[in-house]
Design an enzyme around this catalytic site. Structure first.
Site, PDB file in Angstrom:
ATOM      1  N   GLU A  51       0.841  -1.203   0.000  1.00 36.94           N
ATOM      2  CA  GLU A  51       0.000   0.000   0.000  1.00 36.94           C
ATOM      3  C   GLU A  51       0.878   1.255   0.000  1.00 36.94           C
ATOM      4  O   GLU A  51       0.611   2.219  -0.740  1.00 36.94           O
ATOM      5  CB  GLU A  51      -0.898  -0.006   1.236  1.00 36.94           C
ATOM      6  CG  GLU A  51      -1.734   1.248   1.413  1.00 36.94           C
ATOM      7  CD  GLU A  51      -2.154   1.438   2.865  1.00 36.94           C
ATOM      8  OE1 GLU A  51      -2.362   2.599   3.243  1.00 36.94           O
ATOM      9  OE2 GLU A  51      -2.247   0.444   3.609  1.00 36.94           O
ATOM     10  N   ASP A  55       0.730   3.786  -3.128  1.00 36.91           N
ATOM     11  CA  ASP A  55       0.311   5.167  -2.925  1.00 36.91           C
ATOM     12  C   ASP A  55       1.228   6.126  -3.688  1.00 36.91           C
ATOM     13  O   ASP A  55       0.773   7.087  -4.319  1.00 36.91           O
ATOM     14  CB  ASP A  55       0.333   5.494  -1.426  1.00 36.91           C
ATOM     15  CG  ASP A  55       0.004   6.952  -1.146  1.00 36.91           C
ATOM     16  OD1 ASP A  55      -1.117   7.371  -1.446  1.00 36.91           O
ATOM     17  OD2 ASP A  55       0.890   7.664  -0.638  1.00 36.91           O
ATOM     18  N   ASP A 123      -7.217   1.359   0.580  1.00 44.86           N
ATOM     19  CA  ASP A 123      -5.866   0.861   0.869  1.00 44.86           C
ATOM     20  C   ASP A 123      -5.531  -0.342   0.006  1.00 44.86           C
ATOM     21  O   ASP A 123      -4.400  -0.486  -0.476  1.00 44.86           O
ATOM     22  CB  ASP A 123      -5.753   0.468   2.352  1.00 44.86           C
ATOM     23  CG  ASP A 123      -5.735   1.682   3.280  1.00 44.86           C
ATOM     24  OD1 ASP A 123      -5.601   2.807   2.772  1.00 44.86           O
ATOM     25  OD2 ASP A 123      -5.861   1.490   4.501  1.00 44.86           O
ATOM     26  N   GLU A 126      -4.575   0.685  -3.492  1.00 48.46           N
ATOM     27  CA  GLU A 126      -3.181   1.135  -3.543  1.00 48.46           C
ATOM     28  C   GLU A 126      -2.214  -0.040  -3.454  1.00 48.46           C
ATOM     29  O   GLU A 126      -1.170  -0.053  -4.128  1.00 48.46           O
ATOM     30  CB  GLU A 126      -2.920   2.126  -2.417  1.00 48.46           C
ATOM     31  CG  GLU A 126      -3.672   3.442  -2.591  1.00 48.46           C
ATOM     32  CD  GLU A 126      -3.493   4.408  -1.451  1.00 48.46           C
ATOM     33  OE1 GLU A 126      -3.815   5.591  -1.624  1.00 48.46           O
ATOM     34  OE2 GLU A 126      -3.044   3.967  -0.359  1.00 48.46           O
TER      35      GLU A 126
END
Length: 231
Positions: A51, A55, A123, A126
């Site tokens: 994650e 991101d 989440d 990502e």
């Protein structure tokens, strides 16, 4: 740990549905492992590191797309980026892609409705990006991100977010049937650090000059100056 046959099929179906292709499905599988699962199952890796990576890839792809396709000044681009990569924007995409059905949650999180929590879904989105970047490289991850970021940006604009030049042209043409005329007053500094001065002409009225680090941004700032006179 080798994936079960049924899990492999579920992951392969997901890939086909969203148009991606993993070399190792184990990478993708880890992206669905919420930390609540690893709290209860010893030795299972969760998706938090993926994650973190995803991101950054999501942010880079989105920022580059906005920079290359929109003339808006930095402040506008930041607002648009924030909107399209937000939890609020990503969670519905996750549901559309069927990510909620593939999540691996601990018993407690499952019982508390974790499968539909926007934060967990975003989440996981990502984490999938991070896993795909590791598995297949930046270009593959970029194509996947753009598949849902491009429509999100267009949707943001359809809800009324227009750059200043577009707004000015629409208002001025409605009033005069003419287009604003932008003038580059000066360009100074070395190639790597140039400064642009631009003004905009609306008939015999001149707004500016304004200064910015790119011609595009200077034109946007000049347009905003002229728009303020309309408003």
């Amino acid at each position: 740990m080798e994936l079960a046959k049924q899990r492999k099929k579920e992951l392969s179906d997901f890939c086909n549905r969203v148009g991606i292709k993993f070399k190792k499905l184990e990478h993708l599988d880890q992206a669905f492992h919420h930390r609540s699962l690893t709290n209860e199952a010893h030795g299972v890796k969760n998706n938090e590191r993926l994650e973190f990576l995803g991101d950054s890839v999501l942010g880079m792809v989105t920022a580059a797309y906005l920079y290359n396709n929109l003339d808006n000044p930095e402040g506008d681009l930041a607002k648009i980026k924030s909107a399209v990569v937000s939890e609020k924007a990503l969670a519905p995409v996750a549901i559309k892609f069927g990510i909620d059905k593939l999540l691996m949650l601990g018993h407690g999180e499952e019982m508390s409705g974790g499968r539909t929590k926007p934060a967990i879904l975003a989440d996981c989105m990502e984490a999938i990006i991070g896993a795909y970047y590791l598995d297949s490289g930046y270009k593959a991850a970029e194509a996947y991100v753009l598949s849902f970021i491009e429509p999100a940006v267009k949707e943001t604009f359809s809800q009324g977010v227009k750059d200043f030049k577009t707004q000015l042209q629409e208002k001025y043409q409605k009033k005069t049937k003419k287009c604003p005329q932008y003038e580059l007053v000066s360009k100074t500094g070395p190639d790597h650090d140039q400064t642009f001065k631009v003004c905009v002409h609306l008939g015999d009225k001149v707004f500016g000059p304004v200064t910015a680090k790119s011609k595009k941004e200077a034109e946007q700032l000049a347009a905003k100056l002229a728009l303020d006179s309309f408003n």
